[in-house]
Enzyme design. Sequence first.
Site, short mmCIF file in Angstrom:
data_model
loop_
_atom_site.label_atom_id
_atom_site.label_comp_id
_atom_site.label_asym_id
_atom_site.label_seq_id
_atom_site.Cartn_x
_atom_site.Cartn_y
_atom_site.Cartn_z
CB CYS A 5 -0.92 -0.01 1.23
SG CYS A 5 -1.79 1.54 1.49
CB CYS A 8 0.96 1.23 4.40
SG CYS A 8 -0.61 0.70 5.09
N GLY A 94 -14.23 8.21 -7.46
CA GLY A 94 -12.89 8.49 -7.96
C GLY A 94 -11.77 8.07 -7.03
CG HIS A 101 -6.85 9.32 0.76
ND1 HIS A 101 -6.95 8.03 0.32
CD2 HIS A 101 -7.24 10.10 -0.29
CE1 HIS A 101 -7.38 8.02 -0.93
NE2 HIS A 101 -7.57 9.27 -1.32
CG HIS A 103 -8.62 14.52 -1.15
ND1 HIS A 103 -7.65 14.53 -2.13
CD2 HIS A 103 -9.20 13.30 -1.22
CE1 HIS A 103 -7.66 13.36 -2.77
NE2 HIS A 103 -8.60 12.60 -2.23
P1 5GP Z 1 -8.22 9.57 -4.34
O1 5GP Z 1 -8.49 9.78 -5.80
O2 5GP Z 1 -7.93 8.11 -4.02
O3 5GP Z 1 -9.26 10.15 -3.44
O4 5GP Z 1 -6.92 10.42 -4.04
C1 5GP Z 1 -5.63 9.93 -4.13
C2 5GP Z 1 -4.70 11.12 -4.08
O5 5GP Z 1 -3.40 10.65 -3.83
C3 5GP Z 1 -4.65 11.92 -5.38
O6 5GP Z 1 -5.05 13.26 -5.12
C4 5GP Z 1 -3.20 11.80 -5.82
O7 5GP Z 1 -2.70 12.99 -6.40
C5 5GP Z 1 -2.49 11.47 -4.53
N1 5GP Z 1 -1.29 10.67 -4.70
C6 5GP Z 1 -1.16 9.54 -5.48
N2 5GP Z 1 0.08 9.04 -5.38
C7 5GP Z 1 0.76 9.87 -4.52
C8 5GP Z 1 2.10 9.86 -4.01
O8 5GP Z 1 2.92 8.99 -4.31
N3 5GP Z 1 2.43 10.85 -3.15
C9 5GP Z 1 1.54 11.83 -2.77
N4 5GP Z 1 1.99 12.77 -1.92
N5 5GP Z 1 0.27 11.86 -3.23
C10 5GP Z 1 -0.11 10.90 -4.09
ZN ZN Z 2 -2.33 1.32 3.66
#
Ligand code: 5GP
Ligand code: ZN
Length: 115
Positions: A5, A8, A94, A101, A103
Amino acid sequence: MDSSCLFCRIAAREIPADIVRESDGVVAFRDANPQAPTHLLLIPKEHVTSVAELGDHHGSVLADIMQAATQLARAEGIADGGWRLVTNVGPDAGQTVFHLHFHLLGGRPMGWPPG
Ligand code: 5GP
Ligand code: ZN
């Protein structure tokens, strides 16, 4: 810790990230692809795939995340302008990273509802 992950591994500092805050159960770091002047991700250190998988014992870590969000919004200078705290669950929302997490977005006006 789920070693497959991404988040993680960020929490364990195995993968670099711009970590802005860490407490016993929570880590906050800057999103790699920011969608607003402030775009932070707040995560529990414990691996949970999404809000849909939360159990009774997660109450205190959720409270810690909510308090951290308010404190970080102040620290980022976006408290007065307003900010958004959002979590995506599953494909229609999305979600792309399957470690819970939140945002934290702010620093510009945002529309509602989201697209
Ligand atoms: P989701 O679409 O799952 O709600 O959001 C995932 C978020 O993780 C996205 O906004 C993406 O830009 C961010 N993200 C993906 N990979 C990485 C990474 O390796 N490092 C960081 N800091 N953010 C990441
Ligand atoms: Zn995890």
